[in-house]
Scaffold this motif. Structure first.
Motif, short mmCIF file in Angstrom:
data_model
loop_
_atom_site.label_atom_id
_atom_site.label_comp_id
_atom_site.label_asym_id
_atom_site.label_seq_id
_atom_site.Cartn_x
_atom_site.Cartn_y
_atom_site.Cartn_z
N ARG A 151 6.26 -9.65 7.57
CA ARG A 151 6.43 -10.36 6.29
C ARG A 151 6.93 -9.38 5.22
NH1 ARG A 151 3.24 -11.52 1.77
NH2 ARG A 151 1.43 -10.41 2.64
N LYS A 152 7.98 -9.82 4.52
CA LYS A 152 8.59 -8.94 3.52
C LYS A 152 7.66 -8.77 2.33
CE LYS A 152 12.03 -10.24 0.84
NZ LYS A 152 13.37 -10.67 0.36
N LEU A 153 7.55 -7.52 1.87
CA LEU A 153 6.71 -7.21 0.72
C LEU A 153 7.53 -6.96 -0.55
CD1 LEU A 153 4.13 -4.77 2.37
CD2 LEU A 153 3.81 -7.18 1.80
N MET A 154 8.59 -6.18 -0.43
CA MET A 154 9.39 -5.86 -1.63
C MET A 154 10.78 -5.40 -1.23
SD MET A 154 8.39 -1.99 -2.85
CE MET A 154 9.93 -1.94 -3.75
N ASN A 155 11.70 -5.53 -2.19
CA ASN A 155 13.06 -5.01 -2.04
C ASN A 155 13.19 -3.74 -2.87
OD1 ASN A 155 14.06 -7.11 -0.36
ND2 ASN A 155 14.37 -8.42 -2.16
N VAL A 156 13.85 -2.73 -2.31
CA VAL A 156 14.05 -1.47 -3.02
C VAL A 156 15.26 -1.61 -3.93
CG1 VAL A 156 14.54 0.99 -2.75
CG2 VAL A 156 13.10 -0.19 -1.06
N PRO A 157 15.10 -1.31 -5.23
CA PRO A 157 16.24 -1.41 -6.15
C PRO A 157 17.36 -0.48 -5.73
CG PRO A 157 14.17 -1.24 -7.37
CD PRO A 157 13.85 -0.97 -5.93
N PHE A 158 18.57 -0.83 -6.12
CA PHE A 158 19.75 -0.05 -5.76
C PHE A 158 19.69 1.34 -6.40
CE2 PHE A 158 24.26 1.17 -6.40
CZ PHE A 158 24.66 1.17 -5.06
N SER A 164 6.00 2.86 -7.44
CA SER A 164 6.01 2.09 -8.70
C SER A 164 5.54 0.65 -8.47
CB SER A 164 7.43 2.09 -9.29
OG SER A 164 7.85 3.40 -9.58
N TRP A 165 5.90 0.09 -7.32
CA TRP A 165 5.50 -1.30 -7.00
C TRP A 165 4.00 -1.41 -6.78
CZ3 TRP A 165 3.80 -3.70 -2.29
CH2 TRP A 165 3.81 -5.11 -2.34
N PHE A 166 3.38 -0.34 -6.26
CA PHE A 166 1.94 -0.34 -6.06
C PHE A 166 1.18 -0.54 -7.37
CE2 PHE A 166 2.07 2.29 -1.90
CZ PHE A 166 2.03 1.12 -1.15
N LYS A 167 1.81 -0.25 -8.50
CA LYS A 167 1.14 -0.38 -9.80
C LYS A 167 1.19 -1.81 -10.35
CE LYS A 167 2.03 4.36 -11.29
NZ LYS A 167 2.66 5.20 -12.33
N THR A 168 1.99 -2.68 -9.74
CA THR A 168 2.06 -4.07 -10.19
C THR A 168 0.85 -4.84 -9.67
OG1 THR A 168 3.34 -4.78 -8.26
CG2 THR A 168 4.58 -3.92 -10.15
N GLU A 188 0.71 -7.55 -7.79
CA GLU A 188 0.85 -7.84 -6.37
C GLU A 188 0.72 -6.58 -5.54
OE1 GLU A 188 4.10 -9.86 -3.26
OE2 GLU A 188 4.61 -9.53 -5.38
N GLY A 189 1.33 -5.49 -6.03
CA GLY A 189 1.30 -4.25 -5.29
C GLY A 189 -0.07 -3.62 -5.20
N MET A 190 -0.91 -3.80 -6.21
CA MET A 190 -2.26 -3.22 -6.19
C MET A 190 -3.10 -3.81 -5.06
SD MET A 190 -3.23 -2.79 -10.22
CE MET A 190 -4.85 -2.11 -9.83
N GLU A 191 -2.92 -5.09 -4.81
CA GLU A 191 -3.66 -5.71 -3.69
C GLU A 191 -3.21 -5.13 -2.36
OE1 GLU A 191 -3.19 -9.90 -3.89
OE2 GLU A 191 -4.08 -10.10 -5.90
N ILE A 192 -1.92 -4.93 -2.19
CA ILE A 192 -1.40 -4.35 -0.95
C ILE A 192 -1.87 -2.90 -0.81
CG2 ILE A 192 0.69 -3.79 0.34
CD1 ILE A 192 0.18 -6.79 0.01
N TYR A 193 -1.86 -2.16 -1.91
CA TYR A 193 -2.29 -0.76 -1.89
C TYR A 193 -3.76 -0.65 -1.47
CZ TYR A 193 -3.63 3.85 -3.56
OH TYR A 193 -4.14 5.12 -3.65
N LYS A 247 -7.65 1.05 2.70
CA LYS A 247 -8.76 0.81 3.63
C LYS A 247 -8.37 1.10 5.06
CE LYS A 247 -10.98 -2.73 0.76
NZ LYS A 247 -11.33 -4.17 0.64
N GLN A 248 -7.14 0.74 5.43
CA GLN A 248 -6.69 0.96 6.80
C GLN A 248 -6.45 2.46 7.12
OE1 GLN A 248 -3.81 -1.83 8.53
NE2 GLN A 248 -3.83 -2.95 6.58
N LEU A 249 -6.12 3.24 6.06
CA LEU A 249 -5.86 4.66 6.27
C LEU A 249 -7.14 5.48 6.35
CD1 LEU A 249 -2.81 5.24 3.88
CD2 LEU A 249 -2.80 5.22 6.39
N GLN A 250 -8.23 4.95 5.87
CA GLN A 250 -9.49 5.70 5.87
C GLN A 250 -10.11 5.77 7.27
OE1 GLN A 250 -11.91 3.82 2.85
NE2 GLN A 250 -10.86 4.86 1.17
#
Length: 286
Positions: free
Chosen positions: A250-257, A267-271, A273-278, A283-286
């Motif tokens: 499932r697509k999460l984000m598009n990288v700007p040009f 930068s997207w992790f700070k939005t 939507e991105g904070m939930e994904i982060y 949790k998965q990396l721990q």
């Protein structure tokens, strides 16, 4: 001094009555008005020319046996006069400005030998031409200034000391985040001792870049994104334009040009939507 004004007032009774007139004296004091002194504009002092021997070196790594610097048909813009003034080096003149020269003008050559030119203190005209006015100054050649070099070296040494002290206090996650910028995914294969050693060497050799990375608020977020991609939690498309979930695609984000994919992900992790994904990735990396 203030002037005193006296005002007299008299009282007269009925005719024939004996009456002593009374006199009232009123004093009025006028304020002293001081004339403001005109402000004297203090002109900044022009730097005093120091009479001493000077050395000039050609820039770059090449040191030719001889190099002739242009000494005529060159110009310098005089801001006070508002126009360009022609420069020329003549040994029989007391100035480098053509409009101030008197009599014959015997042009002299300016030649660098093995990349250097020594000018004794008696040749003030040539020194001023090279140090102050020549258009190729700081481009083709530079003046050797030991004090400036010492200041620059001291600044580098102090920066190296700051970088090494900061590197010694970092935790392992921050070490990985900084070194991942330098050596990429090889960080994951290094032991903690190897990581700390390479970090200290990196801080010593690149103190300015190291301190800049240390102040970058996105560096750890970018590191989490790289780790998640390496472990298959996230997937980066072949054209590096799209991030998606590694499990279901499932697509999460598009990288700007024209933007680095992991910088854009940080930068997207700070939005919102991105904070939930982060949080999920953390949790998965721990």
């Amino acid at each position: 001094m203030a002037k005193k004004a006296k005002t007299k007032a008299s009282y007269q009774g009925d005719p024939g009555d004996e009456h002593v007139s009374t006199v009232a004296v009123k004093e009025t004091v006028k304020p002293v008005v001081e004339t403001p002194k005109p402000k004297i504009k203090v002109e900044p002092k022009k730097p005093v020319w120091e009479i001493k021997d000077r050395v000039y070196n050609l820039t770059g790594s090449k040191k030719p046996l001889s190099y002739m610097l242009k000494s005529s048909n060159i110009y310098w813009f005089d801001e006070e006069k508002g126009f360009e003034r022609e420069l020329k080096y003549c040994e029989n003149q007391r100035t480098q400005f053509v409009d101030e020269m008197k009599g014959d003008q015997r042009l002299a050559h300016v030649i660098f030998r093995n990349g250097s030119l020594f000018v004794e203190k008696s040749k003030t005209v040539l020194q001023k031409l090279l140090s102050l006015y020549h258009p190729h100054r700081e481009k083709i050649y530079t003046e050797y200034k030991p004090q400036v070099i010492a200041n620059n070296e001291l600044e580098i040494l102090e920066m190296q000391a700051d970088a090494i002290v900061a590197a010694r206090t970092l935790d392992i996650d921050m070490m990985e985040a900084i070194m991942r910028v330098e050596i990429g995914s090889e960080v994951s294969k290094m032991s903690s001792k190897e990581l700390k050693r390479d970090l200290l060497i990196y801080a010593r050799n690149n103190p300015r870049l190291f301190l800049d990375l240390l102040e970058d608020e996105n560096i750890q977020l970018r590191d989490y994104g790289i780790k998640a991609t390496e472990q298959g939690i996230l997937k980066l498309s072949a054209d590096q334009r799209t991030f998606s979930w590694g499990s279901n695609g499932r697509k999460l984000m598009n990288v700007p040009f024209d933007e680095h994919p992991y910088s854009a992900l940080a930068s997207w992790f700070k939005t919102d939507e991105g904070m939930e994904i982060y949080t999920n990735i953390e949790k998965q990396l721990q």
